[in-house]
Each structure stands twice: as structure tokens, then as C-alpha cells.
Design an enzyme around this catalytic site. Structure first.
Site, PDB file in Angstrom:
ATOM      1  N   ASN A  50       0.609  -0.584   0.101  1.00 55.78           N
ATOM      2  CA  ASN A  50       0.308   0.373   0.319  1.00 55.78           C
ATOM      3  C   ASN A  50       1.092   0.971   0.036  1.00 55.78           C
ATOM      4  OD1 ASN A  50      -3.202   0.766   0.693  1.00 55.78           O
ATOM      5  ND2 ASN A  50      -1.571   2.561   2.095  1.00 55.78           N
ATOM      6  N   GLU A  51       0.818   2.246  -0.945  1.00 53.02           N
ATOM      7  CA  GLU A  51       1.282   3.329  -1.482  1.00 53.02           C
ATOM      8  C   GLU A  51       3.256   3.273  -0.678  1.00 53.02           C
ATOM      9  OE1 GLU A  51      -0.928   6.427   0.038  1.00 53.02           O
ATOM     10  OE2 GLU A  51      -2.341   6.401   0.022  1.00 53.02           O
ATOM     11  N   ASN A  76      -4.588   5.301  -4.861  1.00 56.26           N
ATOM     12  CA  ASN A  76      -5.367   5.428  -3.863  1.00 56.26           C
ATOM     13  C   ASN A  76      -5.733   7.267  -4.304  1.00 56.26           C
ATOM     14  OD1 ASN A  76      -4.531   2.855  -2.248  1.00 56.26           O
ATOM     15  ND2 ASN A  76      -4.161   4.091  -0.993  1.00 56.26           N
ATOM     16  N   TYR A  82      -6.818  15.753   0.373  1.00 50.29           N
ATOM     17  CA  TYR A  82      -5.840  16.808   0.039  1.00 50.29           C
ATOM     18  C   TYR A  82      -5.541  17.889  -0.192  1.00 50.29           C
ATOM     19  CZ  TYR A  82      -4.911  12.881   3.984  1.00 50.29           C
ATOM     20  OH  TYR A  82      -4.779  12.497   5.365  1.00 50.29           O
ATOM     21  N   TRP A 142     -12.750   5.288   2.030  1.00 46.71           N
ATOM     22  CA  TRP A 142     -11.716   5.244   2.790  1.00 46.71           C
ATOM     23  C   TRP A 142     -12.557   5.373   3.634  1.00 46.71           C
ATOM     24  CZ3 TRP A 142      -8.131   2.131   4.435  1.00 46.71           C
ATOM     25  CH2 TRP A 142      -7.346   1.709   5.573  1.00 46.71           C
ATOM     26  N   LYS A 164     -12.339   9.400   8.827  1.00 49.32           N
ATOM     27  CA  LYS A 164     -12.570   9.926   7.082  1.00 49.32           C
ATOM     28  C   LYS A 164     -13.922   8.906   7.049  1.00 49.32           C
ATOM     29  CE  LYS A 164      -8.537  11.593   4.867  1.00 49.32           C
ATOM     30  NZ  LYS A 164      -7.910  11.104   5.811  1.00 49.32           N
TER      31      LYS A 164
HETATM   32  C1  GCB Z   1      -3.968   6.602   2.612  1.00 52.68           C
HETATM   33  C2  GCB Z   1      -3.608   5.644   2.892  1.00 52.68           C
HETATM   34  C3  GCB Z   1      -4.197   5.601   4.647  1.00 52.68           C
HETATM   35  C4  GCB Z   1      -4.245   6.646   4.948  1.00 52.68           C
HETATM   36  C5  GCB Z   1      -5.837   7.830   4.002  1.00 52.68           C
HETATM   37  C6  GCB Z   1      -5.403   8.243   4.627  1.00 52.68           C
HETATM   38  O1  GCB Z   1      -3.301   6.778   1.368  1.00 52.68           O
HETATM   39  O2  GCB Z   1      -2.859   4.067   2.341  1.00 52.68           O
HETATM   40  O3  GCB Z   1      -4.048   4.155   5.414  1.00 52.68           O
HETATM   41  O4  GCB Z   1      -5.300   6.068   6.713  1.00 52.68           O
HETATM   42  O5  GCB Z   1      -3.988   7.924   3.462  1.00 52.68           O
HETATM   43  O6  GCB Z   1      -6.693   8.904   5.453  1.00 52.68           O
HETATM   44  O7  GCB Z   1      -4.886   9.908   4.261  1.00 52.68           O
END
Ligand code: GCB
Length: 728
Positions: A363-364, A419, A425, A499, A520
Site C-alpha cells: 500500500n502506497e 488511492n 488533501y 476510505w 474519514k
Molecule cells: C492513505 C493510506 C491510509 C490513510 C489514508 C488517509 O492513502 O493508505 O492508510 O489512512 O491515506 O486517510 O490519509
């Protein structure tokens, strides 16, 4: 006979990094705890990024009755993150990785009286994942711990925490049959395997044919079969399995059993307010009830292996799952072996679950690491491992937004996902649509999905002019309205995952009026409140429970002559009543908007096909400050929107890209931005030339960039005045 005894009670807990003998000596004075347990339930959720990350001990006497049977094993279903098991002071094993099951044989070391001592550590290091991520790394024995006694001849218990039985159903949809291969691991001469009423006695493996197979057919009909394997000694294992076919098409998206089945759902952490990751079966089941209410048909179980009970619930409820290991954010050169062992355990332990469709490699991972040969090699090894262990499932990856779409890493997994947080952001909501359209146009043969998207919302905050960064329930709802439409227009997205379904602990966060929480979630951390955005998805996805929901119920005091009343419903006709008088009727889908005059205090009611929802709102003379998180930012919005702007000249409402296209205006903003980047430290300075980032910023309005950078009202006004002096 196999006996499984849950070791729930009777533990003594010591929060100290001490040698085993000292732990044994001090155990009687230790805190009495029951499992599941984490030592970070409080300090991991209160912000400050200062929760205890170190070693702790769990000590327990084993009674004579608990130590019966020919061979005795200890089963630990989760010790976060690294753990050592001692029996009567002797070290028997060490396990690295906080989310998988491991077992240890105790038989040889059993004495008259037996004391178990388990050290568990969530201390930071450079080899066990995760080390850098946006969630609390709870420490503890936070899942079940069992004693398993078996006869001398028994199924394998040690290797990678195996269940001892592996079932591979291969379905022929046309012939309506499945060929089911059952493999077992044991130390006996033969095994009797039973599937669907038929028993075969074989050395290790047998094949069965199921005619007229009853498919595991997602949320509509998640039919489960059981395979049982039995040895002459009486030891027995069994597992449920499902017969289904998953396929993906770059143009048509995801298919279940040959029919189009777009995967639309949410992500979930194993985490709850006040409990951390130490959840009981009831907690897991309660989460599943909420998922079913939402109407999601898929879950991304992030960012690590979840509890077996939860995959079981997904099997039973027909939820298609993305399973993954915590290879996340930052690649560690010393962590390769750990990624491989966590993946081996995940697949070994979860293989039989019909719900799982894909294995997530990382992931990322390029968020804080370069795409170098070591990282690529690590991904290739993981990808090969998945294919060696499982020829029936695809591999995938969750890519960070900055990752160039032509990066070689995207070619490693079978399918990909991004993602993206445009509209939260960074950037504007529409950039998400553009991103996917560009990707799809450039790579029409690649399967792509949307693995994360979301916006934080604290349900205490409200606005009639919601905007990015205000943490209001209204902005989160608008954000998701956009994303829902974006997704509905792109059926080729193989899976989309909000998310997150629930707010969760990220002790390093301190924002949006809360400490230590990522907000979130569509539902609050304590599961007590469903935010408006929850009902948006419920309206779109839940096809079985008619409902109507009035948005902004908590936004009671409103300072405006006319107000919007927004209704989410899965019905096609909504009637709105104010003080019992019908004021509007609309037909449509999912979102229904009305405007009503606000005179005083009003009772608002929405009706749709026998369902109704009510709320009370009232006109006030001054804005209610309790609803505003960022009071400074709110004033910028009001000022800017109210001001007159000459559209023939540049202004802060133009995108950075269009301003830069003009040499005079471009020079001004470039000089200003170069200064800004150097003031924000090394990272901002280092990434400022990243071409992907530059492209994305080019699409953002200057105002949005300035606000994101924390610019004050006066500087924004000043730049706007300068830009207004330059003709387009
Ligand atoms: C992401 C991550 C996740 C974070 C989310 C966020 O890209 O994979 O673990 O919680 O962003 O809320 O910033």
C-alpha cells in the site's frame, strides 16, 4: 480427538522490558487481564503520537487439566508485533508479524507445574512491517490464544500457522459443476476426506466433483460447502469453502460467476474506540451488520491480515474481499523476509475463504521510498510467491497518487488500484475523473480500480457552503456525491473502496477537532453515529431496505433566509413537509434537493414510500460558532466568494496551469511558490519538481493551493489584486 481450550482468563500483564526470569518473578504482582488485550487502547487513541511502543509480558499458569492430550500446541492468533513464547522459563519460539496466527509445540517441555510467559513487542525497528503508516500500531495479545491438544497422529499445526487443509474449487459455469481438490498435511498413513456427502480415504489429497453446484454468489446467495478431513487417531479438521468464479476485464470491470458485478464498498481497520484492536466476536459481527446495512458488496481489509472470524463473516455474508499485508508507505531494505513471511502466512491461513478475491502486495509503498531495484525485486518476489501458492487469485497493489502511471512497478501485480484524495488533501474533485480517464485511455488493456478515497468529517461541524478542509459533515457528503457519480460513470473500475467505513485511531493525527483520529469514516469510531455520507452510499447500494434520510440534522441553527434540505433515499419519489405542510415532491435517484424559506423554528419531514425521517431546524441571527472548526479559513471563503472579480483578468480563482501559461502572471506565482516550498522544509522542497505533482497542481485553483499552504486572507487578497491587473 482434538481439544481446543481458549485461554481467556488468568493472565498477568507486565508493562516492562525485562528478562523472562524477572517477568516470572514479578508476574503475581502484574495486572490481571483477560484476552483479547492491547496495552494501547487509551494512549494509542488520544493523539500526540506518544503511545507506548515497547515490550510487555503476559504470564499465565497452565492447569494440569489444560495440559492433557498426547501432543500440546499453543495457538496465538495475533501478537502485535513481535513475540517470544517461553514455557517454564525456556524460550520455545519467536514470531515476527503482528497480524497472523502462529503455533508452538509445548509437549516436550511440559513439567508438573507449567507457566507460560509470552513477551510481545511493538517497538520500532527496521525489519518488521508496518513501521510507517497512518494508524496506531497497537501492541498486545489482541486476538484469541488457544491450547490445542491432539493425538500423536495429527494434522500439521506448525508450518506458517496452516489449518492443515487446503481446498481449491474450480468451477465450470457452463456445466454447472465444480472440481474440488482437497489437500491435507498430517503425519498419519491415510486420511478420510468428506465433501458434499462423499468420503474418500487417501494419503493426502483427493479430488471431488460437485454436479449441479450451488454457487457462492456474493451478497445474494453466499452458499458455503464444508470439507472435513479425519485421521484414524480421531484428529479432525474441517473448513468451509465456496464455489465461485472471479474475473476482471479492463473494459467491463469485475465479474462474479460470469455476470457483471461491480465491486463497490469500503475499507475497514480492526479497531474500535476504547478497545483498540482487541475486538471480540460480537464486535466483529456488529461491524458486519453495519456493512450489510450500507449495502456494500466488497471490503478492503486494510492494511494487514484481519481476524479469521472476520473473513468467516465475509464468507457468510457474500462480501468480496481484498486481503493484504502491511507492506506500507516506506520500503525497508531489511524488511524483505518479513514481507514474504507475512504473505506466506496470509495465504496459508486464508486460502480457503471464498470471499477473498485478490492478494494485495503493498500500500502506497512509494510514498516515502523511491522506485528502485530493491523495491521492484521485493514486489516481484511477493507477486511470484502469491502465484506459486495460489493459482486461482489475482494480485493487486494500492498505488499512491504521486506514482507515475508509467512506472514499472505497475506492471508487476496482475491488476492495479490507485488511492486518490483529490478534493481533500490536494487538488479538486474533478481531478479524480480526469486521472482515471487518462489512465484508461493510455492503458485500455489494464485493469484499474480505486482503492482509497475519502474526506475527514467531524459530525459536530456544519456549513451551508461546505468546502475542502472544513471537516464538516456537509463537505464529506458532497465529496462522496461527486465520487459516487464518478464511479457510476466508469463501470470499468474493477473495485472501489471508500476510505474508511469507520473513523479509526491514528495517534499521530491532531486535526478536525479530535486528537488521534482519522475521521474519514462514514461512521464514528464508537459506531454510535452514521454520518450523512453513510446514507448516501446506503441510498445507492442498499436494494433491500427502503429508507429515507434527511441530511444535516445536526446542523440545527442556521443563519440564512433560505436553506437547502437534502434527502438521501433508495426510493424514487420523495415528499417534503415543513411543519406538516407539503412543500415539495421530487422523483429521482439517491439525492433529492429542496430549498425552503427559514422563518423560525421548523419541523421538517421527508416521506418516501412509507418511510419517513424528521428533523428540527431554526433560523438564528448569527452563525453558530460551534459548527466551525477552522474559523480563519471560513472567513477567507466568505470574503472571496463575496468579492467582485473581473473575469477578463487573472485571479486566484484561475488554475495554476492557466496562470503559468501567461509569462507575466506565471513569473509572479512561480517566485512566490518557490519561496513557499523552501519555507515548508526539505520534503516540500524535494517533491516540488516531481512531474506528476506538478501536473496535478497545475489543475488546482490558485486559491485552493494558497489555502492548502496555510496562506492568510491578506496575502491571498494581495496576490489577487496583482493578478487582476494582468489581462488574460
Ligand atoms: C492513505 C493510506 C491510509 C490513510 C489514508 C488517509 O492513502 O493508505 O492508510 O489512512 O491515506 O486517510 O490519509
Amino acid at each position: 480427538m482434538r481439544n481446543v481450550t481458549a485461554l481467556k482468563e488468568g493472565w498477568r500483564f507486565l508493562k516492562a522490558d525485562i528478562p523472562v526470569n524477572t517477568a516470572l518473578q514479578h508476574a503475581p504482582q502484574g495486572e490481571a487481564v483477560t484476552l483479547p488485550h492491547t496495552w494501547n487502547a487509551m494512549d494509542g487513541q488520544d493523539g500526540g503520537n506518544d503511545y507506548y511502543r515497547g515490550t510487555c509480558w503476559y504470564v499465565r499458569e497452565l492447569s494440569a487439566e489444560e495440559c492433557t492430550g498426547e501432543r500440546l500446541f499453543l495457538e496465538i492468533n495475533g501478537a502485535a508485533m513481535t513475540s517470544e513464547v517461553y514455557l517454564n522459563g525456556k524460550k520455545l519460539s519467536r514470531h515476527e508479524g503482528g497480524y497472523s496466527t502462529f503455533r508452538v509445540e509445548l509437549t516436550e517441555e511440559l513439567a508438573e507445574k507449567n507457566t507460560l510467559a509470552i513477551s510481545v513487542s511493538n517497538e520500532d525497528n527496521d525489519s518488521v512491517y508496518p513501521q510507517k503508516a497512518d494508524f496506531t500500531f497497537y501492541g498486545g495479545l489482541y486476538r484469541t490464544v488457544n491450547l490445542i491438544s491432539v493425538p500423536a497422529e495429527h494434522f500439521e499445526l506448525l508450518k506458517d500457522g496452516t489449518p492443515g487443509i487446503k481446498v481449491t474449487p474450480i468451477v465450470d459455469l457452463e456445466k454447472k459443476m465444480a472440481i474440488v481438490t482437497v489437500e491435507t498435511w498430517h503425519n498419519a498413513a491415510s486420511v478420510a476426506i468428506t465433501v458434499n456427502g462423499e468420503t474418500k480415504t487417501v494419503e493426502h489429497s483427493a479430488e471431488f466433483v460437485i454436479e449441479n453446484v450451488h454457487l457462492w454468489d456474493g451478497v445474494d446467495d453466499p452458499w458455503l460447502y464444508t470439507a472435513t478431513a479425519k485421521l484414524a487417531s480421531g484428529d479432525e479438521v474441517s473448513t468451509r469453502f465456496g464455489c465461485r468464479v472471479f474475473t476482471c476485464d479492463s473494459e467491463k470491470g469485475f465479474f462474479l460467476n460470469g455476470r457483471s458485478y461491480p465491486l463497490r464498498g469500503v475499507s475497514r481497520h480492526q479497531d474500535c474506540k476504547g478497545k483498540g484492536n482487541a475486538l471480540t466476536y460480537e464486535d466483529h459481527a456488529a461491524d458486519m451488520t453495519i456493512i450489510r446495512e450500507l449495502g456494500a458488496n466488497t471490503l478492503r481489509l486494510a492494511h494487514y491480515q484481519h481476524a479469521q472470524e472476520f473473513y468467516d463473516l465475509c464468507d457468510e455474508n457474500g462480501i468480496v474481499v481484498w486481503a493484504e499485508i502491511p507492506y506500507i508507505t516506506m520500503h525497508m531494505t531489511n524488511g524483505r523476509q518479513n514481507t514474504l513471511s507475512q504473505m506466506r502466512e496470509l495465504i496459508t491461513q486464508c486460502y480457503n475463504h471464498p470471499c477473498i478475491a485478490v492478494w494485495g502486495l503493498s500500500n502506497e509503498i512509494t510514498a516515502a521510498s523511491a522506485v528502485n531495484e530493491d523495491l521492484l525485486e521485493n514486489h516481484r518476489l511477493l507477486n511470484d510467491l502469491c502465484h506459486q501458492m495460489d493459482s486461482t487469485r489475482l494480485t493487486t497493489m494500492a498505488d499512491v497518487f504521486m506514482l507515475e502511471i508509467d512506472s514499472p512497478i505497475l506492471e508487476i501485480p496482475d491488476i492495479n488500484s490507485y488511492n486518490l484524495y483529490f478534493g481533500w488533501y490536494l487538488g479538486e474533485l474533478e481531478q479524480t475523473d480526469e486521472f482515471f480517464d487518462e489512465y484508461h485511455a493510455k492503458y485500455p488493456d489494464r485493469v484499474i480500480g480505486f482503492s482509497e478515497y475519502g474526506a475527514d468529517a467531524n459530525p459536530a461541524f456544519h456549513s451551508s457552503r461546505p468546502e475542502k478542509g472544513d471537516y464538516t459533515e456537509e463537505y464529506q457528503a458532497l465529496y462522496h456525491e461527486h465520487m459516487l457519480k464518478m464511479i457510476e460513470a466508469r463501470p470499468w473500475l474493477w473495485a472501489t473502496h471508500v476510505w474508511n467505513l469507520f473513523d479509526f485511531a491514528a495517534d499521530g493525527r491532531d486535526e478536525g477537532g479530535k486528537h488521534g483520529e482519522n475521521q474519514k469514516g462514514l461512521v464514528t469510531f464508537d459506531r454510535m453515529l452514521r454520518k450523512d455520507a453513510f446514507y448516501l452510499y446506503k441510498a445507492a447500494w442498499n436494494k433491500t431496505e427502503p429508507f429515507v434520510h434527511l441530511c444535516s440534522k445536526r446542523y440545527r441553527n442556521r443563519c440564512e433566509e433560505e436553506t437547502e434540505i437534502k434527502v438521501y433515499s433508495n426510493q424514487s419519489e420523495v415528499r417534503l413537509y415543513v411543519d406538516d405542510t407539503l412543500v415539495g415532491m421530487q422523483t429521482g435517484k439517491t439525492v433529492f434537493r429542496f430549498r425552503i424559506p427559514l422563518l423560525g423554528e421548523h419541523l421538517v419531514r421527508a416521506d418516501a414510500d412509507g418511510c419517513s425521517d424528521v428533523m428540527c431546524i431554526r433560523r438564528v441571527s448569527e452563525p453558530d460558532e460551534d459548527y466551525i472548526f477552522n474559523k480563519a479559513a471560513a472567513s477567507v471563503t466568505n470574503w472571496f466568494d463575496a468579492d467582485d472579480i473581473d473575469p477578463t483578468c487573472f485571479s486566484v480563482s484561475d488554475t495554476l496551469g492557466s496562470i503559468r501559461a501567461n509569462p507575466q502572471a506565471g513569473a509572479i506565482v512561480d517566485a512566490m511558490m518557490a519561496k513557499g516550498a523552501s519555507e515548508r522544509g526539505d520534503v516540500a522542497d524535494a517533491v516540488k519538481d516531481n512531474p506528476a505533482l506538478q501536473r496535478m497542481m497545475g489543475r488546482m485553483t490558485m486559491l485552493s493551493l494558497l489555502k492548502q499552504g496555510g496562506a492568510d486572507e491578506e496575502s491571498i487578497k494581495q496576490l489577487n489584486r496583482i493578478l487582476q491587473g494582468i489581462r488574460k
